[in-house]
Design a protein around this motif. Structure first.
Motif, short mmCIF file in Angstrom:
data_model
loop_
_atom_site.label_atom_id
_atom_site.label_comp_id
_atom_site.label_asym_id
_atom_site.label_seq_id
_atom_site.Cartn_x
_atom_site.Cartn_y
_atom_site.Cartn_z
N THR A 152 15.64 30.26 31.65
CA THR A 152 14.43 30.82 32.23
C THR A 152 13.43 31.06 31.11
N MET A 153 12.21 30.60 31.34
CA MET A 153 11.16 30.81 30.36
C MET A 153 10.51 32.17 30.61
N THR A 154 10.07 32.81 29.53
CA THR A 154 9.46 34.13 29.60
C THR A 154 7.96 34.01 29.35
N LEU A 155 7.19 34.74 30.15
CA LEU A 155 5.74 34.77 30.02
C LEU A 155 5.29 36.21 29.84
N PHE A 156 4.55 36.47 28.76
CA PHE A 156 3.91 37.77 28.57
C PHE A 156 2.56 37.70 29.27
N GLU B 299 -5.36 43.73 30.38
CA GLU B 299 -6.16 44.80 29.81
C GLU B 299 -7.43 45.11 30.60
N SER B 300 -7.65 44.40 31.69
CA SER B 300 -8.82 44.69 32.51
C SER B 300 -8.56 44.26 33.95
N PRO B 301 -9.39 44.72 34.87
CA PRO B 301 -9.24 44.32 36.27
C PRO B 301 -9.54 42.83 36.50
N GLN C 288 8.16 36.97 34.19
CA GLN C 288 6.93 37.61 33.75
C GLN C 288 7.22 39.00 33.21
N ILE C 289 6.66 39.29 32.05
CA ILE C 289 6.69 40.64 31.49
C ILE C 289 5.25 41.10 31.42
N LYS C 290 4.91 42.12 32.23
CA LYS C 290 3.55 42.67 32.25
C LYS C 290 3.41 43.71 31.16
N LEU C 291 2.33 43.59 30.39
CA LEU C 291 2.07 44.52 29.30
C LEU C 291 0.63 45.00 29.42
N ALA C 292 0.41 46.29 29.24
CA ALA C 292 -0.90 46.88 29.48
C ALA C 292 -1.80 46.91 28.25
N SER C 293 -1.28 46.49 27.09
CA SER C 293 -2.11 46.51 25.88
C SER C 293 -1.52 45.59 24.83
N GLN C 294 -2.33 45.28 23.84
CA GLN C 294 -1.86 44.46 22.71
C GLN C 294 -0.76 45.21 21.95
N ARG C 295 -0.92 46.50 21.82
CA ARG C 295 0.09 47.31 21.11
C ARG C 295 1.45 47.20 21.79
N LYS C 296 1.45 47.31 23.13
CA LYS C 296 2.71 47.19 23.86
C LYS C 296 3.27 45.77 23.77
N ALA C 297 2.39 44.78 23.70
CA ALA C 297 2.84 43.39 23.56
C ALA C 297 3.51 43.19 22.20
N SER D 181 11.16 37.05 22.77
CA SER D 181 10.28 35.99 22.28
C SER D 181 9.75 35.22 23.49
N PRO D 182 8.47 35.34 23.79
CA PRO D 182 7.94 34.66 24.97
C PRO D 182 7.77 33.16 24.74
N ASP D 183 7.83 32.40 25.83
CA ASP D 183 7.51 30.98 25.78
C ASP D 183 6.01 30.78 26.03
N TRP D 184 5.44 31.67 26.83
CA TRP D 184 4.02 31.63 27.20
C TRP D 184 3.43 33.02 27.05
N VAL D 185 2.12 33.06 26.75
CA VAL D 185 1.36 34.30 26.74
C VAL D 185 0.05 34.03 27.48
N VAL D 186 -0.28 34.91 28.41
CA VAL D 186 -1.58 34.86 29.09
C VAL D 186 -2.27 36.18 28.77
N ALA D 187 -3.42 36.08 28.07
CA ALA D 187 -4.10 37.29 27.61
C ALA D 187 -5.60 37.11 27.64
N GLU D 188 -6.29 38.22 27.80
CA GLU D 188 -7.75 38.22 27.82
C GLU D 188 -8.31 38.36 26.41
N PHE D 189 -9.43 37.70 26.20
CA PHE D 189 -10.14 37.73 24.93
C PHE D 189 -11.33 38.69 25.04
#
Length: 170
Positions: A25-29, A33-35, A51-60, A68-76
């Protein structure tokens, strides 16, 4: 929509139908950080991603110590008038530096507002980004990247980056 790729980071499709024992199973962070961050739990489940949901960069960054995630989806978010404008470009720099050490093969999908899209190439000069999507994004756009049906094409722009031919300028 813009995609930026690092040529050595291309991967096979996730929706592979044969059930080989070597397929884990692949892991995705999902760093929310926003609506504006899309809620794609159903898509991730359908593709077999954990999926691992994280509310901040610090928590990530903390989560990288355990997983170790295979994918990361994050806002810039560009750093206007703060320390980001000096040593760092955005909210993602510190996390991506940690990711490079902890999970160098992880593929990063960056979500960005139309207004801040012009700053993403500064980040792409420092870190490999698999794809960049302009908000709002659709489930089908993310699925096309995750299942490998839309692979970014190489380009001579930037250091090791490319843009997809079917992208439109912001």
């Amino acid at each position: 929509m813009q995609a930026i790729a690092h040529p050595q980071r291309r991967s096979p499709a996730l929706n592979n139908t044969d059930n080989r024992a070597s397929d884990a199973t692949m892991t995705l962070f999902s760093i929310i950080e926003s609506p504006d961050h899309p809620r794609l739990e159903t898509l991730y489940q359908r593709l077999g991603l954990h999926q691992i949901k994280l509310a901040s960069q610090r928590k990530a960054i903390q989560a990288l110590k355990q997983t170790s995630p295979d994918w990361v989806v994050a806002e810039f978010f560009y750093g206007f008038g703060n320390n980001y404008a000096g040593a760092n470009v955005s909210n993602l720099d510190v996390f991506l530096a940690s990711l490079r050490k902890a999970a160098p093969e992880a593929r990063v999908i960056v979500l960005v507002s139309k207004e801040q899209a012009r700053y993403v190439p500064l980040l792409a000069e420092r870190f490999p980004l698999h794809a960049v999507l302009t908000l709002p994004v659709t489930e089908s756009e993310v699925e096309a990247i995750l299942d490998g049906t839309r692979m970014p094409e190489p380009s001579t722009k930037g250091a090791g980056t490319g843009t997809a031919a079917n992208d439109t300028e912001a």
